[in-house]
Design a protein around this motif. Sequence first.
Motif, PDB file in Angstrom:
ATOM      1  N   ARG A 235     -48.545 -65.608  -5.466  1.00 11.90           N
ATOM      2  CA  ARG A 235     -48.736 -64.177  -5.216  1.00 11.90           C
ATOM      3  C   ARG A 235     -48.818 -63.875  -3.728  1.00 11.90           C
ATOM      4  N   CYS A 236     -49.618 -64.661  -3.002  1.00 12.16           N
ATOM      5  CA  CYS A 236     -49.837 -64.375  -1.586  1.00 12.16           C
ATOM      6  C   CYS A 236     -48.553 -64.477  -0.779  1.00 12.16           C
ATOM      7  N   VAL A 237     -47.755 -65.516  -1.016  1.00 13.67           N
ATOM      8  CA  VAL A 237     -46.548 -65.674  -0.200  1.00 13.67           C
ATOM      9  C   VAL A 237     -45.439 -64.706  -0.613  1.00 13.67           C
ATOM     10  N   ARG A 238     -45.507 -64.167  -1.823  1.00  9.22           N
ATOM     11  CA  ARG A 238     -44.516 -63.185  -2.257  1.00  9.22           C
ATOM     12  C   ARG A 238     -44.946 -61.757  -1.949  1.00  9.22           C
ATOM     13  N   HIS A 239     -46.194 -61.549  -1.591  1.00  8.68           N
ATOM     14  CA  HIS A 239     -46.717 -60.199  -1.383  1.00  8.68           C
ATOM     15  C   HIS A 239     -45.975 -59.534  -0.227  1.00  8.68           C
ATOM     16  N   THR A 240     -45.735 -58.234  -0.363  1.00 10.77           N
ATOM     17  CA  THR A 240     -45.018 -57.513   0.686  1.00 10.77           C
ATOM     18  C   THR A 240     -45.820 -57.380   1.967  1.00 10.77           C
ATOM     19  N   ASP A 241     -47.143 -57.499   1.887  1.00  7.65           N
ATOM     20  CA  ASP A 241     -47.999 -57.504   3.073  1.00  7.65           C
ATOM     21  C   ASP A 241     -48.175 -58.952   3.513  1.00  7.65           C
ATOM     22  N   VAL A 242     -47.575 -59.318   4.640  1.00 14.64           N
ATOM     23  CA  VAL A 242     -47.557 -60.724   5.053  1.00 14.64           C
ATOM     24  C   VAL A 242     -48.939 -61.267   5.392  1.00 14.64           C
TER      25      VAL A 242
END
Length: 339
Positions: A235-242
């Motif tokens: 989830r974290c690496v795919r999130h639009t907020d880097v």
Amino acid sequence: MNETSTFRDTQHANIPSGHAMPAPDQASILLAEALKPGAASSRTALAADALLALTQKGLEGDAAAYAQYQSILLDLHLPGEPRTEPTRRWLASQIYQVEDRFAPALPDFRVLPVDEFRAKVDAEIASRTRVRHPMSLHLFQGAPPLRDVRLFLRHHWNRSYNFYSLLAELAFRFEAIHDASVFYRNLYGEAGAETPERAHPTLLAQLMAYFDIPLRVDFAALDPLEKAYINNRIRCVRHTDVAWGLSLVYAVESVSCVNHLRIYELLQRMGVPEGPCEFHRLHGTQDEIDTEEMWELIAKFAHDESFQRTFMQSLTRHFDINRAYFDMLWRQMQGQHIH
């Protein structure tokens, strides 16, 4: 507005949410319908509504809903039928939005100058590192039996074999090649540089073979807390907020050397040959370079208050989930000694 400030170990929780929602199996049925060839967009919308309601109920404390949503999210994350990839990614992204609402509240948050921000981040990582967890003390400072080491290594494979895919996903989030190149250089090392047979998953697989640990992961059989750990990384690496992904990968990389060195020393005490130990010997010496390069990238964004807040929310959530996951593994390990 944050709806909760901590990650809950929901194994024994049963907190009614007060929201009407489909039964957990209905969400799975609607998802299966949405992923059929030629499914109408209305099917996808119905599946999304059911998944979002299930996710909210799970995050509000319902153990069954929590386990079900983590299982479904992991299915959405794992490689599957290429035709369904866009739909699965979109549905996962909708779940992320619900999870965002449950991000840690950080009541004492305040924006800091970049150098002070790093000091705060590093202090948080140092205070919550798993090296002081009872399971880590048992493994690395005690005399653990072989079955405990095998259990630890089996789960270590589950969470580590595809770390390269996390780097690739995060690199994709940066438009500037100079920013993305931080992860591409790391990926080059993960792939074995000019020697593919020294790719890191290949080296780690040699250790699994030595301990007769299967490489195939039975994801469906994993505990919900382990699924939550794996899901949060993706989830974290795919999130639009880097900020989500940078925080997660920095937290992992900044403790990599010490964690891998302890595993290497354990393997040495057990008399494991150098060949199967190579993955951990290598990671016990080189990841500090990756950490420094990554911080230089983080510093480019860290002047922004929103970035700092999200970065710390990601860090807090990562360690909360990590703690619950390691507590679960420790319970499993202790259960092995009850006959």
